[in-house]
Design a protein around this motif. Structure first.
Motif, mmCIF file in Angstrom:
data_model
loop_
_atom_site.group_PDB
_atom_site.id
_atom_site.type_symbol
_atom_site.label_atom_id
_atom_site.label_comp_id
_atom_site.label_asym_id
_atom_site.label_seq_id
_atom_site.Cartn_x
_atom_site.Cartn_y
_atom_site.Cartn_z
ATOM 1 N N UNK A 185 -63.758 -90.025 65.181
ATOM 2 C CA UNK A 185 -64.542 -88.797 65.022
ATOM 3 C C UNK A 185 -64.020 -87.969 63.845
ATOM 4 N N UNK A 186 -62.733 -88.067 63.554
ATOM 5 C CA UNK A 186 -62.192 -87.337 62.399
ATOM 6 C C UNK A 186 -62.660 -87.970 61.087
ATOM 7 N N UNK A 187 -62.717 -89.302 61.059
ATOM 8 C CA UNK A 187 -63.240 -89.988 59.860
ATOM 9 C C UNK A 187 -64.700 -89.592 59.658
ATOM 10 N N UNK A 188 -65.443 -89.572 60.750
ATOM 11 C CA UNK A 188 -66.860 -89.211 60.702
ATOM 12 C C UNK A 188 -67.045 -87.767 60.203
ATOM 13 N N UNK A 189 -66.209 -86.877 60.744
ATOM 14 C CA UNK A 189 -66.248 -85.466 60.327
ATOM 15 C C UNK A 189 -66.013 -85.364 58.813
ATOM 16 N N UNK A 190 -65.012 -86.099 58.322
ATOM 17 C CA UNK A 190 -64.709 -86.044 56.883
ATOM 18 C C UNK A 190 -65.852 -86.637 56.065
ATOM 19 N N UNK A 191 -66.483 -87.694 56.599
ATOM 20 C CA UNK A 191 -67.617 -88.294 55.882
ATOM 21 C C UNK A 191 -68.770 -87.290 55.800
ATOM 22 N N UNK A 192 -69.022 -86.601 56.931
ATOM 23 C CA UNK A 192 -70.142 -85.645 56.952
ATOM 24 C C UNK A 192 -69.950 -84.522 55.941
ATOM 25 N N UNK A 193 -68.684 -84.151 55.707
ATOM 26 C CA UNK A 193 -68.431 -82.988 54.843
ATOM 27 C C UNK A 193 -67.766 -83.379 53.522
ATOM 28 N N UNK A 194 -67.770 -84.675 53.259
ATOM 29 C CA UNK A 194 -67.217 -85.227 52.021
ATOM 30 C C UNK A 194 -65.795 -84.730 51.736
ATOM 31 N N UNK A 195 -64.913 -84.955 52.700
ATOM 32 C CA UNK A 195 -63.513 -84.543 52.573
ATOM 33 C C UNK A 195 -62.616 -85.766 52.444
ATOM 34 N N UNK A 196 -61.514 -85.606 51.721
ATOM 35 C CA UNK A 196 -60.451 -86.598 51.805
ATOM 36 C C UNK A 196 -59.801 -86.463 53.173
ATOM 37 N N UNK A 197 -59.325 -87.578 53.725
ATOM 38 C CA UNK A 197 -58.579 -87.517 54.985
ATOM 39 C C UNK A 197 -57.158 -87.989 54.706
ATOM 40 N N UNK A 198 -56.225 -87.050 54.658
ATOM 41 C CA UNK A 198 -54.820 -87.399 54.432
ATOM 42 C C UNK A 198 -54.186 -87.654 55.795
ATOM 43 N N UNK A 211 -48.971 -96.754 74.906
ATOM 44 C CA UNK A 211 -50.001 -96.300 73.960
ATOM 45 C C UNK A 211 -49.816 -97.005 72.631
ATOM 46 N N UNK A 212 -50.833 -96.930 71.791
ATOM 47 C CA UNK A 212 -50.734 -97.550 70.466
ATOM 48 C C UNK A 212 -51.132 -96.541 69.405
ATOM 49 N N UNK A 213 -50.384 -96.555 68.321
ATOM 50 C CA UNK A 213 -50.793 -95.717 67.194
ATOM 51 C C UNK A 213 -52.039 -96.324 66.545
ATOM 52 N N UNK A 214 -53.012 -95.490 66.252
ATOM 53 C CA UNK A 214 -54.203 -95.960 65.536
ATOM 54 C C UNK A 214 -54.306 -95.184 64.221
ATOM 55 N N UNK A 215 -54.435 -95.920 63.141
ATOM 56 C CA UNK A 215 -54.611 -95.277 61.837
ATOM 57 C C UNK A 215 -56.104 -95.034 61.614
ATOM 58 N N UNK A 216 -56.461 -93.944 60.948
ATOM 59 C CA UNK A 216 -57.888 -93.762 60.635
ATOM 60 C C UNK A 216 -58.402 -94.850 59.697
ATOM 61 N N UNK A 217 -57.473 -95.533 59.015
ATOM 62 C CA UNK A 217 -57.901 -96.649 58.145
ATOM 63 C C UNK A 217 -58.494 -97.787 58.969
#
Ligand code: GLU
Length: 390
Positions: A185-198, A211-217
């Motif tokens: 959802x954070x990747x989607x949010x950045x796509x909607x508003x044309x933001x870089x995601x650091x 638990x497992x770490x998930x990268x937005x990549x």
């Protein structure tokens, strides 16, 4: 002659400042227990040290390409690709002197003066300052319940000048680990508003409870085009002093990062690059044995903090910090978390970092990257500290 407004406006890193204070007190003979700067207490694994020493002996002591040696970038691209489940082009990998300079470099390449970066509180102490030094404005957004990302709050914080979202999972200081759904959802949010995601993933190997770490990549969408992955070997391979960080950037940004870096520092030290190569090849078993040590430490820290009167803290899912809520003790004798943390240091010989530095006022952060015996002794000192106040 003037000091620049930029320099004059910067406060030092609260984590490093408290750690330095604790070290200075120790040098004066005080038996200070430090739960301040997050730094694994284990030594760097011997093969990694040997690789750097051999590199020096063989004369690998000269400049390399700014982004790093081709063989290191290739090995890193392969190693990260396997972990993140995506193909990574070595041309998109660049070595940086720790995540700290990686964050700064990425901001320099993404922001024009006065532009804004969104962050989610609580956040690592350096982010607002790195954004400020890069000429931007850091806008911290309050989290949702459980200190998790709140998309509605992020949306409400957008302005026409917002250019990036800067996230950190596992989170320093809260220990929160974002789920795959949250990342998507954070990747989607950045796509909607044309933001870089650091995405700062420096604690990716320190996750508990299955638990497992998930990268937005790794979550699909157009992540490859907008995610700037920032990480390094400091925490996973006990290499804090080596300054062994890296960036994986979208292709259209990677060359610009290297151009900017070529005027700041050039390559990271050449022996460290050889050490990174060795960490990739033979570090796995060392990482696994260190990971096993952290769960009992976390439990001891949480147990100890909860034994203190009125103190509340969640079970952190990752990283090696506990962010404890001390609000029950503030407002009277100690006006805020900074005053309380100072009293811990001066009156109980316990060093921990005030939460306000992380956008978490009324909290204090304790690092548990230290043996259980130290944690238990530190918590006994704090129990006596609070008992003396009654
Ligand atoms: N990142 C660690 C911390 O938060 C190390 C110190 C620092 O650079 O901030 O404690």
């Amino acid at each position: 002659m003037n000091v620049s407004q930029r320099a004059a406006a910067i406060e030092p890193s609260a984590t490093l400042e408290i750690a330095a204070k604790a070290a200075a007190m120790r040098a004066q003979g005080r038996d200070v227990l430090s739960f301040s700067a997050g730094e694994p207490d284990f030594p760097t694994p011997p093969p990694i040290c040997r690789a750097a020493m051999e590199a020096i002996e063989k004369g690998h002591t000269k400049y390399t390409a700014t982004a790093g040696l081709p063989e290191v970038r290739q090995a890193l691209a392969k190693y990260l690709g396997a972990r993140k489940g995506v193909a990574i082009d070595p041309a998109c990998v660049l070595l940086t002197a720790g995540v700290k300079s990686g964050v700064y470099l990425a901001l320099l390449a993404c922001l024009d003066p006065g532009e804004e970066v969104l962050g989610i509180a609580p956040y690592w102490v350096t982010y607002p300052w790195a954004v400020k030094i890069a000429g931007g404005h850091y806008r911290a957004v309050a989290p949702g319940p459980g200190m998790r990302p709140d998309l509605a709050a992020l949306r409400a914080a957008l302005t026409p000048r917002t250019r990036a979202l800067l996230i950190n999972s596992p989170n320093n200081p809260s220990g929160v680990v974002y789920t795959a759904e949250e990342m998507a959802s954070l990747v989607q949010f950045c796509a909607e508003h044309d933001l870089w995601l650091l995405s700062d993933e420096i604690y990716e190997d320190l996750v508990f409870g299955g638990l497992k770490h998930v990268s937005p990549l790794s979550v699909g969408g157009d992540a490859e085009e907008r995610v700037i992955l920032l990480s390094g070997f400091s925490k996973s391979y006990c290499m804090t002093g080596w300054r062994a960080g890296y960036i994986v950037a979208p292709k259209r940004l990677a060359g610009h990062l290297s151009d900017v870096l070529s005027h700041i520092s050039g390559n990271i030290t050449t022996p460290t690059q050889h050490a990174i190569l060795e960490a990739i090849h033979s570090g796995g078993p060392y990482l696994a044995s260190m990971q096993r040590e952290f769960a009992p430490r976390r439990d001891a820290m949480v147990r100890g903090l909860r034994s203190l009167p009125g103190v509340r803290c969640p079970d952190p899912d990752g990283a090696f910090y506990v962010l404890a809520d001390f609000s029950a003790h503030l407002g009277g004798r100690w006006k805020d978390d900074a005053a309380l943390a100072l009293a811990f240091l001066e009156e109980a010989d316990v060093a921990a970092v005030p939460g306000a530095a992380f956008g978490a006022p009324k909290h204090v952060r304790f690092s548990y990257a230290t043996p259980v015996a130290n944690i238990e002794e530190g918590m006994r000192r704090l129990q006596r500290f609070f008992a003396r106040q009654q």
